[in-house]
Write an enzyme that holds these catalytic residues in place. Structure first.
Site, short mmCIF file in Angstrom:
data_model
loop_
_atom_site.label_atom_id
_atom_site.label_comp_id
_atom_site.label_asym_id
_atom_site.label_seq_id
_atom_site.Cartn_x
_atom_site.Cartn_y
_atom_site.Cartn_z
N TYR A 32 0.82 -1.21 0.00
CA TYR A 32 0.00 0.00 0.00
C TYR A 32 0.86 1.26 0.00
O TYR A 32 2.08 1.19 0.18
CB TYR A 32 -0.94 -0.01 1.21
CG TYR A 32 -0.27 0.35 2.53
CD1 TYR A 32 0.58 -0.53 3.17
CD2 TYR A 32 -0.46 1.61 3.11
CE1 TYR A 32 1.21 -0.20 4.37
CE2 TYR A 32 0.15 1.96 4.30
CZ TYR A 32 0.98 1.05 4.92
OH TYR A 32 1.60 1.39 6.09
N LYS A 148 6.52 -1.95 2.06
CA LYS A 148 5.34 -1.33 2.67
C LYS A 148 4.16 -2.30 2.50
O LYS A 148 3.31 -2.13 1.63
CB LYS A 148 5.07 0.04 2.04
CG LYS A 148 4.21 0.95 2.90
CD LYS A 148 4.34 2.39 2.48
CE LYS A 148 3.31 3.31 3.13
NZ LYS A 148 3.47 3.49 4.57
N LEU A 204 11.40 1.23 6.86
CA LEU A 204 10.84 1.70 5.60
C LEU A 204 11.56 2.99 5.23
O LEU A 204 11.65 3.90 6.06
CB LEU A 204 9.34 1.98 5.75
CG LEU A 204 8.68 2.43 4.46
CD1 LEU A 204 8.48 1.25 3.52
CD2 LEU A 204 7.34 3.11 4.74
C1 LIG Z 1 6.83 1.92 9.47
C2 LIG Z 1 6.88 3.23 8.77
N1 LIG Z 1 8.06 3.87 8.66
C3 LIG Z 1 8.17 5.06 8.05
C4 LIG Z 1 7.04 5.69 7.51
C5 LIG Z 1 7.21 7.03 6.85
O1 LIG Z 1 7.11 6.90 5.45
P1 LIG Z 1 6.61 8.09 4.54
O2 LIG Z 1 7.47 9.27 4.84
O3 LIG Z 1 6.82 7.58 3.15
O4 LIG Z 1 5.18 8.32 4.86
C6 LIG Z 1 5.81 5.07 7.58
C7 LIG Z 1 4.64 5.70 7.00
O5 LIG Z 1 3.54 5.27 7.10
C8 LIG Z 1 5.72 3.80 8.22
O6 LIG Z 1 4.54 3.16 8.31
#
Ligand SMILES: Cc1ncc(COP(=O)(O)O)c(C=O)c1O
Length: 287
Positions: A32, A148, A204
């Site tokens: 997602y 993700k 992530l």
């Molecule tokens: C586990 C995790 N780490 C980091 C992020 C931050 O990612 P982004 O800046 O792409 O929203 C998210 C965002 O939902 C996340 O779920």
């Protein structure tokens, strides 16, 4: 609320049926993305769609649509729903097939299921201004946090633990090393250096994190991708987290103790203003 997308169709939400045996529903077998909308404009859309395809590839999922097709669909959804400040959620699952852990055989003609919907979500103004509180918690996730994926149970449990303590986020650690937040990336500032976990399989690689890395580089702020320990987190000058919906969010208390002076720090403030300028520049919307 408004319309939603199922496959390549724009539909009323009440007209959408998802199969009970959709593998996303039964196994969390899918990926997602969440994209932020500022004044009706999508921020870092291409980066999010690219990451959706990267995540899908890592779980051998064929999205069966092109990035351009998804972009067009998302843009038409946004226009249809007239979202001003909000987000687009999109996900792809491996589709519906008789329940079996193995991937469906090609002969079964099971197709990936793409869905997307929008939400109106204001910017978290007062939290951005005043900062938030966080707890530390053990990182009990798997070893492919770079994907993700829809499997978010450990993240859900950590976030609930934070909420039960009246906190906004849980900052996770694995064997004493700080990884990231339950739904955000985590950073410390020490001696004017920004430090965050390297973008490997344990976190992530946030799109906000990538934007921030570039902003730091362009503004001569040291951005160090290096492991650090819980002790470093608790004794940092400043702590902040980033995510698509939380932007650059100051953390002013950790496990009930003040971070630094107990107010958002100078570097965090600077990064917030650089990030806002980047949003203004890309979307042409004054936020
Ligand atoms: C586990 C995790 N780490 C980091 C992020 C931050 O990612 P982004 O800046 O792409 O929203 C998210 C965002 O939902 C996340 O779920």
């Amino acid at each position: 609320m408004g319309k939603i997308i199922l496959g390549d169709q724009l539909l009323e939400r009440s007209d959408v049926l998802i199969d009970l045996e959709d593998r996303g529903y039964q196994f969390g077998d899918g990926v997602y993305e969440v994209i932020r909308v500022y004044g009706g404009k999508l921020f870092t859309m291409k980066e999010h769609i690219d990451r959706l395809f990267q995540s899908a590839k890592k779980i051998k999922l064929d999205i069966s649509m092109s990035p351009e097709q998804i972009q067009d669909l998302v843009e038409s959804l946004l226009k249809e729903n007239g979202v001003n400040f909000g987000s687009v959620y999109m996900q792809v699952t491996r589709g519906a097939a008789p329940r079996n852990h193995k991937f469906p055989l090609p002969a079964s003609n099971t197709k990936a299921v793409f869905t997307a919907y929008t939400n109106e979500v204001p910017r978290p103004q007062s939290q951005l201004e005043n900062g938030v509180e966080a707890i530390t918690a053990e990182d009990i996730r798997w070893l492919r946090c770079d994907i993700k994926s829809l499997n978010l149970l450990p993240n859900v449990l950590a976030k609930q633990e934070a909420a039960d303590s009246g906190c906004f986020e849980a900052i996770l650690h694995r064997n004493g090393i700080v990884t990231e937040g339950s739904s955000s990336n985590a950073y410390i500032v020490k001696n004017n250096e920004v430090m965050t976990h390297p973008a490997d399989n344990l976190i992530l690689n946030g799109i906000t994190r990538q934007v921030l890395a570039t902003l730091c580089k362009d503004n001569s702020i040291p951005f160090v991708e290096k492991e650090f320990e819980v002790h470093d987190l608790l004794h940092a000058d400043e702590v902040f987290i980033t995510s698509t919906t939380s932007e650059v969010m100051p953390v002013i208390k950790l496990d009930g103790r003040a971070v630094g002076n107990g107010v958002p720090g100078e570097i965090t403030r600077k990064l917030q203003s650089l990030f806002e300028a980047k949003i203004n520049q890309e979307t042409k919307v004054e936020i």
